[in-house]
Motif scaffolding. Structure first.
Motif, PDB file in Angstrom:
ATOM      1  N   PHE A  88     -25.692 -40.941  59.469  1.00 27.29           N
ATOM      2  CA  PHE A  88     -25.014 -42.047  60.153  1.00 27.29           C
ATOM      3  C   PHE A  88     -24.006 -41.499  61.164  1.00 27.29           C
ATOM      4  O   PHE A  88     -22.799 -41.715  61.027  1.00 27.29           O
ATOM      5  N   PRO A  89     -24.472 -40.779  62.163  1.00 27.43           N
ATOM      6  CA  PRO A  89     -23.542 -40.143  63.112  1.00 27.43           C
ATOM      7  C   PRO A  89     -22.672 -41.159  63.842  1.00 27.43           C
ATOM      8  O   PRO A  89     -23.159 -42.195  64.309  1.00 27.43           O
ATOM      9  N   ASP A  90     -21.392 -40.874  63.895  1.00 31.05           N
ATOM     10  CA  ASP A  90     -20.467 -41.724  64.648  1.00 31.05           C
ATOM     11  C   ASP A  90     -19.350 -40.852  65.214  1.00 31.05           C
ATOM     12  O   ASP A  90     -19.317 -39.637  65.001  1.00 31.05           O
ATOM     13  N   ARG A  91     -18.457 -41.467  65.927  1.00 30.47           N
ATOM     14  CA  ARG A  91     -17.402 -40.710  66.615  1.00 30.47           C
ATOM     15  C   ARG A  91     -16.424 -40.062  65.628  1.00 30.47           C
ATOM     16  O   ARG A  91     -15.903 -38.980  65.880  1.00 30.47           O
ATOM     17  N   THR A  95     -15.768 -36.068  65.321  1.00 23.49           N
ATOM     18  CA  THR A  95     -14.422 -35.520  65.493  1.00 23.49           C
ATOM     19  C   THR A  95     -14.026 -34.643  64.324  1.00 23.49           C
ATOM     20  O   THR A  95     -13.465 -33.553  64.496  1.00 23.49           O
ATOM     21  N   LEU A  96     -14.326 -35.095  63.110  1.00 26.51           N
ATOM     22  CA  LEU A  96     -13.976 -34.312  61.925  1.00 26.51           C
ATOM     23  C   LEU A  96     -14.747 -32.997  61.891  1.00 26.51           C
ATOM     24  O   LEU A  96     -14.200 -31.955  61.510  1.00 26.51           O
ATOM     25  N   LEU A  97     -16.004 -33.034  62.292  1.00 25.30           N
ATOM     26  CA  LEU A  97     -16.801 -31.808  62.341  1.00 25.30           C
ATOM     27  C   LEU A  97     -16.197 -30.819  63.328  1.00 25.30           C
ATOM     28  O   LEU A  97     -16.087 -29.616  63.036  1.00 25.30           O
ATOM     29  N   PHE A  98     -15.803 -31.306  64.481  1.00 28.60           N
ATOM     30  CA  PHE A  98     -15.331 -30.434  65.556  1.00 28.60           C
ATOM     31  C   PHE A  98     -13.921 -29.914  65.307  1.00 28.60           C
ATOM     32  O   PHE A  98     -13.613 -28.758  65.618  1.00 28.60           O
ATOM     33  N   THR A  99     -13.052 -30.765  64.743  1.00 31.26           N
ATOM     34  CA  THR A  99     -11.643 -30.382  64.589  1.00 31.26           C
ATOM     35  C   THR A  99     -11.318 -29.750  63.241  1.00 31.26           C
ATOM     36  O   THR A  99     -10.342 -28.987  63.133  1.00 31.26           O
ATOM     37  N   THR A 147     -17.071 -36.717  71.045  1.00 27.28           N
ATOM     38  CA  THR A 147     -15.663 -36.644  70.671  1.00 27.28           C
ATOM     39  C   THR A 147     -14.867 -36.088  71.830  1.00 27.28           C
ATOM     40  O   THR A 147     -15.376 -35.286  72.626  1.00 27.28           O
ATOM     41  N   ALA A 148     -13.630 -36.534  71.948  1.00 27.12           N
ATOM     42  CA  ALA A 148     -12.729 -36.067  72.988  1.00 27.12           C
ATOM     43  C   ALA A 148     -11.348 -35.883  72.367  1.00 27.12           C
ATOM     44  O   ALA A 148     -11.106 -36.307  71.236  1.00 27.12           O
ATOM     45  N   CYS A 152      -8.414 -37.168  68.336  1.00 28.09           N
ATOM     46  CA  CYS A 152      -7.762 -36.368  67.301  1.00 28.09           C
ATOM     47  C   CYS A 152      -7.070 -37.238  66.255  1.00 28.09           C
ATOM     48  O   CYS A 152      -6.875 -36.798  65.112  1.00 28.09           O
ATOM     49  N   TRP A 153      -6.708 -38.460  66.637  1.00 22.85           N
ATOM     50  CA  TRP A 153      -6.055 -39.341  65.668  1.00 22.85           C
ATOM     51  C   TRP A 153      -6.957 -39.585  64.463  1.00 22.85           C
ATOM     52  O   TRP A 153      -6.464 -39.814  63.342  1.00 22.85           O
ATOM     53  N   ARG A 154      -8.260 -39.505  64.670  1.00 20.15           N
ATOM     54  CA  ARG A 154      -9.197 -39.703  63.563  1.00 20.15           C
ATOM     55  C   ARG A 154      -9.047 -38.577  62.531  1.00 20.15           C
ATOM     56  O   ARG A 154      -9.088 -38.825  61.315  1.00 20.15           O
ATOM     57  N   ALA A 155      -8.881 -37.367  63.018  1.00 21.93           N
ATOM     58  CA  ALA A 155      -8.669 -36.230  62.119  1.00 21.93           C
ATOM     59  C   ALA A 155      -7.306 -36.339  61.434  1.00 21.93           C
ATOM     60  O   ALA A 155      -7.166 -36.003  60.248  1.00 21.93           O
ATOM     61  N   VAL A 156      -6.310 -36.816  62.176  1.00 20.99           N
ATOM     62  CA  VAL A 156      -4.968 -36.984  61.608  1.00 20.99           C
ATOM     63  C   VAL A 156      -5.000 -38.007  60.469  1.00 20.99           C
ATOM     64  O   VAL A 156      -4.408 -37.788  59.402  1.00 20.99           O
ATOM     65  N   VAL A 157      -5.706 -39.103  60.679  1.00 17.66           N
ATOM     66  CA  VAL A 157      -5.825 -40.126  59.631  1.00 17.66           C
ATOM     67  C   VAL A 157      -6.548 -39.558  58.409  1.00 17.66           C
ATOM     68  O   VAL A 157      -6.141 -39.786  57.257  1.00 17.66           O
ATOM     69  N   PHE A 158      -7.612 -38.811  58.657  1.00 15.32           N
ATOM     70  CA  PHE A 158      -8.355 -38.195  57.552  1.00 15.32           C
ATOM     71  C   PHE A 158      -7.442 -37.290  56.731  1.00 15.32           C
ATOM     72  O   PHE A 158      -7.433 -37.341  55.488  1.00 15.32           O
TER      73      PHE A 158
END
Length: 227
Positions: A88-91, A95-99, A147-148, A152-158
């Protein structure tokens, strides 16, 4: 022979072999059809899941299972991020994969925390192969990841959701998942701890992580500009 040391012949041999594997994987993935690429991604996920299950069985069967055994390190959580993205690829997963997954696994291979494991033993081989698969999954997808830097806020929330739970787990059971309490010896994390002390360790770690994100997205932007 028991364990190994950073950048000795054992470690360097693994790094060279892993680098060759990355080059070969990138080359062939480029010429895969879309269906073959999806199959490759899902295969990596299932291999990672199998490896983790095999590790758990091994630890139980050898009476080594403990509070340290669950996959609560960042790389362990990477199994589930990869699994989600494979189906289920999503943004957010991109982002989590990349960061997180990519730099975390890369740092683990360069500064492994399993140097005391018997060379050639199950845990030794498992750790190198496991982290290699984490990286190759992201590497082959780097150009495709949606991802851009603004994501990064997505990684911060995670991290905001997972770190407090794991920190509490560490405090209650005297573990050190995500290396939140103590650094791995003879690594840059040790330098942070020695320089800023226990009180400043997590703040300095967060600063380094953010700096890594800046570099990664700059590189991603440069790569995109050249294509």
């Amino acid at each position: 022979m028991n364990g190994f040391t950073l950048f000795d012949s054992v470690h360097l041999t693994w790094l060279i072999a892993i680098s060759l594997f990355f080059i070969i994987s990138l080359y062939f993935y480029r010429y895969f059809s879309y269906k073959q690429q999806l199959l490759f991604q899902k295969t990596i996920f299932w291999l990672l899941l199998f490896l983790e299950l095999a590790k758990q069985v091994y630890l139980v069967s050898t009476n080594q299972y403990s509070y340290w055994s669950p996959p609560l390190h960042l790389c362990g959580l990477g199994i589930f991020i990869i699994g989600w993205h494979a189906y289920f690829p999503d943004r957010t997963s991109a982002t989590l994969l990349f960061t997180l997954t990519l730099p975390g696994a890369a740092i683990a291979l360069i500064f492994p925390g399993w140097t005391n494991d018997v060379v050639g033993g199950f845990l030794h081989v498992h750790s190198f192969v496991f982290h290699t698969l984490l990286i190759v999954f992201v590497l082959v997808l780097v150009r495709q990841l949606q991802t851009a830097f603004k994501d990064c806020w997505r990684a911060v929330v995670f991290l905001a959701l997972t770190v407090p739970i794991i920190y509490a787990y560490n405090a209650a059971l005297n573990t050190n998942f995500m290396f939140l309490n103590m650094p791995v010896k003879h690594t840059p994390l040790q330098w942070l701890y020695d320089t800023f002390g226990a009180s400043g360790y997590l703040v300095s770690l967060a600063t380094v992580i953010f700096s890594i994100w800046i570099v990664l997205y700059l590189l991603k932007g440069m790569k995109k500009g050249m294509t």
